[in-house]
Design an enzyme around this catalytic site. Structure first.
Site, mmCIF file in Angstrom:
data_model
loop_
_atom_site.group_PDB
_atom_site.id
_atom_site.type_symbol
_atom_site.label_atom_id
_atom_site.label_comp_id
_atom_site.label_asym_id
_atom_site.label_seq_id
_atom_site.Cartn_x
_atom_site.Cartn_y
_atom_site.Cartn_z
ATOM 1 N N LEU A 1 5.791 4.468 0.580
ATOM 2 C CA LEU A 1 6.470 5.733 0.850
ATOM 3 C C LEU A 1 7.508 5.594 1.956
ATOM 4 O O LEU A 1 8.568 6.226 1.902
ATOM 5 C CB LEU A 1 5.452 6.828 1.185
ATOM 6 C CG LEU A 1 4.567 7.257 0.016
ATOM 7 C CD1 LEU A 1 3.492 8.229 0.490
ATOM 8 C CD2 LEU A 1 5.377 7.835 -1.120
ATOM 9 N N LEU B 1 0.858 -1.173 0.000
ATOM 10 C CA LEU B 1 0.000 0.000 0.000
ATOM 11 C C LEU B 1 0.898 1.228 0.000
ATOM 12 O O LEU B 1 2.058 1.161 0.414
ATOM 13 C CB LEU B 1 -0.910 0.006 1.227
ATOM 14 C CG LEU B 1 -1.924 -1.135 1.295
ATOM 15 C CD1 LEU B 1 -2.681 -1.086 2.605
ATOM 16 C CD2 LEU B 1 -2.872 -1.071 0.103
ATOM 17 N N CYS B 2 0.372 2.347 -0.452
ATOM 18 C CA CYS B 2 1.218 3.529 -0.619
ATOM 19 C C CYS B 2 1.905 3.991 0.668
ATOM 20 O O CYS B 2 3.030 4.464 0.621
ATOM 21 C CB CYS B 2 0.422 4.668 -1.243
ATOM 22 S SG CYS B 2 0.424 4.578 -3.047
ATOM 23 N N VAL B 3 1.243 3.845 1.806
ATOM 24 C CA VAL B 3 1.889 4.257 3.064
ATOM 25 C C VAL B 3 3.190 3.489 3.258
ATOM 26 O O VAL B 3 4.238 4.074 3.521
ATOM 27 C CB VAL B 3 0.932 4.041 4.264
ATOM 28 C CG1 VAL B 3 1.647 4.270 5.570
ATOM 29 C CG2 VAL B 3 -0.276 4.933 4.137
ATOM 30 N N ASP C 1 -0.240 -0.411 -5.993
ATOM 31 C CA ASP C 1 -1.374 0.196 -5.303
ATOM 32 C C ASP C 1 -2.092 1.115 -6.287
ATOM 33 O O ASP C 1 -1.468 1.985 -6.889
ATOM 34 C CB ASP C 1 -0.880 0.993 -4.094
ATOM 35 C CG ASP C 1 -2.007 1.560 -3.246
ATOM 36 O OD1 ASP C 1 -3.106 1.799 -3.779
ATOM 37 O OD2 ASP C 1 -1.778 1.768 -2.046
#
Length: 100
Positions: free
Chosen positions: A24, A19-21, A46
């Site tokens: 990142l 997922l992007c969280v 994602d």
């Protein structure tokens, strides 16, 4: 975003299945010691990545270069900026204690 061809990557961050969280966080760790001007390719599955990556670049100050044309999977490019804002604990603006 740049209309010119995307330059070759200096670093590739594989965020397949993340997922992007989490992506990142992985991206931040991989670029922590990279020099300004470094071109980073981010592989992302994602569906939010096409929105989240440019938004993160804008927030932090890196140059979002856009999707990598001709890639066999979803891949996005960015160039690290010399004056990007820090995004990790210990950054000058980071509070030691959570705000309550």
């Amino acid at each position: 975003m740049s209309a010119s061809p995307v330059p070759a990557a200096d670093i590739t961050v594989d965020g397949t299945g993340l997922l992007c969280v989490t992506l990142l966080l992985r991206l931040r760790a991989r670029i922590a010691d990279a020099e300004p001007g470094t071109v980073v390719y981010v592989i992302a599955t994602d569906p939010a990545a096409p929105l989240d990556l440019p938004a993160w670049c804008h927030m932090v100050g890196h140059d979002y270069l856009g999707p990598v044309p001709g890639a066999d999977r979803a891949m996005y490019a960015l160039r690290l900026a010399a004056d990007a804002r820090p995004t990790r604990p210990g950054a000058p603006w980071h509070r030691a204690e959570p705000v309550r």
